[in-house]
Design an enzyme around this catalytic site. Structure first.
Site, PDB file in Angstrom:
ATOM      1  N   ARG A  33      19.059  23.766  28.395  1.00  0.00           N
ATOM      2  CA  ARG A  33      17.985  23.222  27.557  1.00  0.00           C
ATOM      3  C   ARG A  33      17.282  24.328  26.772  1.00  0.00           C
ATOM      4  O   ARG A  33      16.923  24.144  25.604  1.00  0.00           O
ATOM      5  CB  ARG A  33      16.979  22.484  28.452  1.00  0.00           C
ATOM      6  CG  ARG A  33      15.803  21.862  27.720  1.00  0.00           C
ATOM      7  CD  ARG A  33      14.919  21.082  28.679  1.00  0.00           C
ATOM      8  NE  ARG A  33      13.749  20.543  28.012  1.00  0.00           N
ATOM      9  CZ  ARG A  33      12.488  20.720  28.438  1.00  0.00           C
ATOM     10  NH1 ARG A  33      12.258  21.395  29.558  1.00  0.00           N
ATOM     11  NH2 ARG A  33      11.477  20.207  27.777  1.00  0.00           N
TER      12      ARG A  33
ATOM     13  N   HIS B  41      16.551  24.518  22.807  1.00  0.00           N
ATOM     14  CA  HIS B  41      15.212  24.679  22.236  1.00  0.00           C
ATOM     15  C   HIS B  41      15.119  25.933  21.385  1.00  0.00           C
ATOM     16  O   HIS B  41      14.378  25.967  20.403  1.00  0.00           O
ATOM     17  CB  HIS B  41      14.171  24.718  23.357  1.00  0.00           C
ATOM     18  CG  HIS B  41      13.820  23.362  23.886  1.00  0.00           C
ATOM     19  ND1 HIS B  41      12.529  22.979  24.196  1.00  0.00           N
ATOM     20  CD2 HIS B  41      14.599  22.280  24.158  1.00  0.00           C
ATOM     21  CE1 HIS B  41      12.526  21.743  24.634  1.00  0.00           C
ATOM     22  NE2 HIS B  41      13.776  21.290  24.626  1.00  0.00           N
TER      23      HIS B  41
ATOM     24  N   VAL C   1      14.542  26.006  16.692  1.00  0.00           N
ATOM     25  CA  VAL C   1      13.357  26.617  16.086  1.00  0.00           C
ATOM     26  C   VAL C   1      13.726  28.026  15.617  1.00  0.00           C
ATOM     27  O   VAL C   1      14.031  28.893  16.423  1.00  0.00           O
ATOM     28  CB  VAL C   1      12.187  26.683  17.088  1.00  0.00           C
ATOM     29  CG1 VAL C   1      10.952  27.287  16.412  1.00  0.00           C
ATOM     30  CG2 VAL C   1      11.878  25.301  17.638  1.00  0.00           C
TER      31      VAL C   1
ATOM     32  N   GLY D   3      16.426  28.954  14.460  1.00  0.00           N
ATOM     33  CA  GLY D   3      17.811  29.251  14.763  1.00  0.00           C
ATOM     34  C   GLY D   3      17.952  29.944  16.105  1.00  0.00           C
ATOM     35  O   GLY D   3      16.985  30.202  16.817  1.00  0.00           O
TER      36      GLY D   3
ATOM     37  N   GLU E  72       6.276  30.174  20.936  1.00  0.00           N
ATOM     38  CA  GLU E  72       7.005  28.922  21.170  1.00  0.00           C
ATOM     39  C   GLU E  72       6.962  28.481  22.629  1.00  0.00           C
ATOM     40  O   GLU E  72       6.805  27.304  22.935  1.00  0.00           O
ATOM     41  CB  GLU E  72       8.478  29.082  20.754  1.00  0.00           C
ATOM     42  CG  GLU E  72       8.714  29.238  19.272  1.00  0.00           C
ATOM     43  CD  GLU E  72      10.169  29.594  18.981  1.00  0.00           C
ATOM     44  OE1 GLU E  72      11.055  29.126  19.723  1.00  0.00           O
ATOM     45  OE2 GLU E  72      10.423  30.341  18.019  1.00  0.00           O
TER      46      GLU E  72
ATOM     47  N   ASN F 162       7.670  23.140  25.187  1.00  0.00           N
ATOM     48  CA  ASN F 162       8.340  24.197  25.951  1.00  0.00           C
ATOM     49  C   ASN F 162       7.626  24.586  27.237  1.00  0.00           C
ATOM     50  O   ASN F 162       8.106  25.447  27.982  1.00  0.00           O
ATOM     51  CB  ASN F 162       8.514  25.445  25.082  1.00  0.00           C
ATOM     52  CG  ASN F 162       9.560  25.261  23.997  1.00  0.00           C
ATOM     53  OD1 ASN F 162      10.463  24.453  24.137  1.00  0.00           O
ATOM     54  ND2 ASN F 162       9.429  26.012  22.915  1.00  0.00           N
TER      55      ASN F 162
ATOM     56  N   HIS G  92      22.046  16.196  29.339  1.00  0.00           N
ATOM     57  CA  HIS G  92      21.091  15.649  30.315  1.00  0.00           C
ATOM     58  C   HIS G  92      21.751  15.338  31.650  1.00  0.00           C
ATOM     59  O   HIS G  92      21.062  15.059  32.629  1.00  0.00           O
ATOM     60  CB  HIS G  92      20.444  14.374  29.758  1.00  0.00           C
ATOM     61  CG  HIS G  92      19.500  14.637  28.624  1.00  0.00           C
ATOM     62  ND1 HIS G  92      18.955  13.632  27.843  1.00  0.00           N
ATOM     63  CD2 HIS G  92      19.002  15.799  28.128  1.00  0.00           C
ATOM     64  CE1 HIS G  92      18.168  14.158  26.917  1.00  0.00           C
ATOM     65  NE2 HIS G  92      18.176  15.469  27.074  1.00  0.00           N
ATOM     66  N   THR G  93      23.060  15.392  31.705  1.00  0.00           N
ATOM     67  CA  THR G  93      23.751  15.122  32.967  1.00  0.00           C
ATOM     68  C   THR G  93      23.396  16.149  34.040  1.00  0.00           C
ATOM     69  O   THR G  93      23.544  15.882  35.236  1.00  0.00           O
ATOM     70  CB  THR G  93      25.280  15.073  32.768  1.00  0.00           C
ATOM     71  OG1 THR G  93      25.897  14.644  33.992  1.00  0.00           O
ATOM     72  CG2 THR G  93      25.850  16.419  32.393  1.00  0.00           C
TER      73      THR G  93
ATOM     74  N   SER H 192      23.997  12.939  40.553  1.00  0.00           N
ATOM     75  CA  SER H 192      25.026  13.794  39.954  1.00  0.00           C
ATOM     76  C   SER H 192      24.421  14.886  39.080  1.00  0.00           C
ATOM     77  O   SER H 192      25.098  15.464  38.256  1.00  0.00           O
ATOM     78  CB  SER H 192      25.992  12.932  39.120  1.00  0.00           C
ATOM     79  OG  SER H 192      27.021  13.696  38.553  1.00  0.00           O
TER      80      SER H 192
END
Length: 326
Positions: A62, A66, A70, A72, A88, A94, A191-192, A248
């Site tokens: 993640r 993120h 922002v 790059g 940030e 964040n 998101h898994t 999982s």
């Protein structure tokens, strides 16, 4: 082994076709002379970190996302705030990020082996890949040569797709980064291996339209799932973490799509994937298996994302510590 080699080669060719060397200026062998063991060092450290804290795989993936959305993929999400600037990492989107200490640990190892050589942006890109691989997910070639940015501004995190985003908002935000609808539905499956704070979705459980009663729920969310989530989250809970892929969440697989297909995507943004015919078809297709195809798609989309607005050449710097500019 032969099939994996062929797959990685095809990804390399696709990357060149999509972006071109002149534009991307990233290379697979960027550190071949200056820090040839960079990926081995990161992999070893990530393996040790995740053996102790396996739940960090999702947050590190993640964090890369993120970072890239922002300014790059420039490592700006890692910079600390100062008395004159809120960075940030301290912006609302964040404040729930985790894994900063793990990345600093790896950076110290890299500085010892190859001083002033490997950027924090490249470190984060490699670590995100290894977080997925070590969670039994796919691998992909990480193109290297990113430089670190010197600027990190909290208000610029408005470019990040929020958990409340609908499909139109998501496509606009991904499109602004030259990422496609397919990238959107594929990368959402990250998101898994993730968790989410209750505050990111609790309005779907209690106060969806502002009526303030127990029946005011999101009609797109499975009612049995709502009952289960209510045992974990109150409307004002901002600390509890909930698995985004229950049962999982430590394994990178296609079970995320199975949940979304059943109306059990945790966030508004997850549910929005059923609002478009292409993304809906993709969800249902991979909810029924085809893991190898999804793994190839995820690898390709991660390469696409990792190329967003990179700094190269003489741009930016190579930070000695990821949390502060030189």
């Amino acid at each position: 082994m032969a099939s994996r080699a062929l797959f990685l080669c095809s990804l390399q060719v696709a990357f060149v076709i999509l972006f071109g060397f002149a534009e991307a200026q990233l290379q697979l062998n960027f550190y071949s002379k200056t820090c040839p063991n960079v990926e081995d060092i990161v992999r070893k450290e990530m393996s040790e970190i995740l053996s102790i804290a396996p739940s960090l795989a999702g947050p590190i993936l993640r964090m890369h996302f993120h970072d890239c959305f922002v300014r790059g993929c420039d490592g700006s999400v890692l910079i600390d705030s100062t008395k004159n600037n809120t960075a940030e990492k301290d912006a609302p989107p964040n404040q729930t990020l985790r894994g900063f200490n793990a990345l600093e640990r790896i950076k110290r190892k890299l500085e010892k082996a190859c001083p002033d050589t490997v950027s924090c942006a490249d470190l984060l890109a490699i670590a995100a890949r290894d977080a997925v691989l070590l969670s039994k997910g796919p691998t992909w070639p990480v193109w290297l040569g990113r430089r670190d940015g010197r600027i990190s501004i909290a208000k610029e995190t408005k470019q990040l797709p929020p958990p409340t985003a609908n499909f139109t908002q998501l496509t606009q935000m991904f499109g602004a980064k030259r990422l496609s609808i397919k990238d959107l539905v594929v990368l959402s499956a990250g998101h898994t291996i993730g968790t989410s704070h209750c505050q990111s979705f609790s309005d779907r459980l209690y106060n969806f339209t502002g009526k303030v009663n127990l029946n005011d729920i999101d009609p797109l969310l499975d009612t049995q799932y709502i009952s289960r989530l209510r045992t974990r989250c109150t409307l004002t809970d901002n600390t509890t973490l909930v698995e985004m892929d229950p049962g999982s969440f430590k394994t990178f697989d296609t079970s995320y799509y199975k949940l979304v297909a059943k109306g059990r995507g945790l966030l508004h943004s997850d549910a929005s994937l059923l609002a478009n015919s292409f993304t809906k078809d993709y969800v249902f297709k991979h909810a029924n298996g085809l893991q190898s195809e999804f793994f190839q798609d995820f690898a390709a989309s991660m390469i696409n994302m990792g190329n967003v607005e990179v700094l190269t050449g003489n741009q930016g710097e190579i930070r000695k510590k990821c949390y502060v500019v030189n």
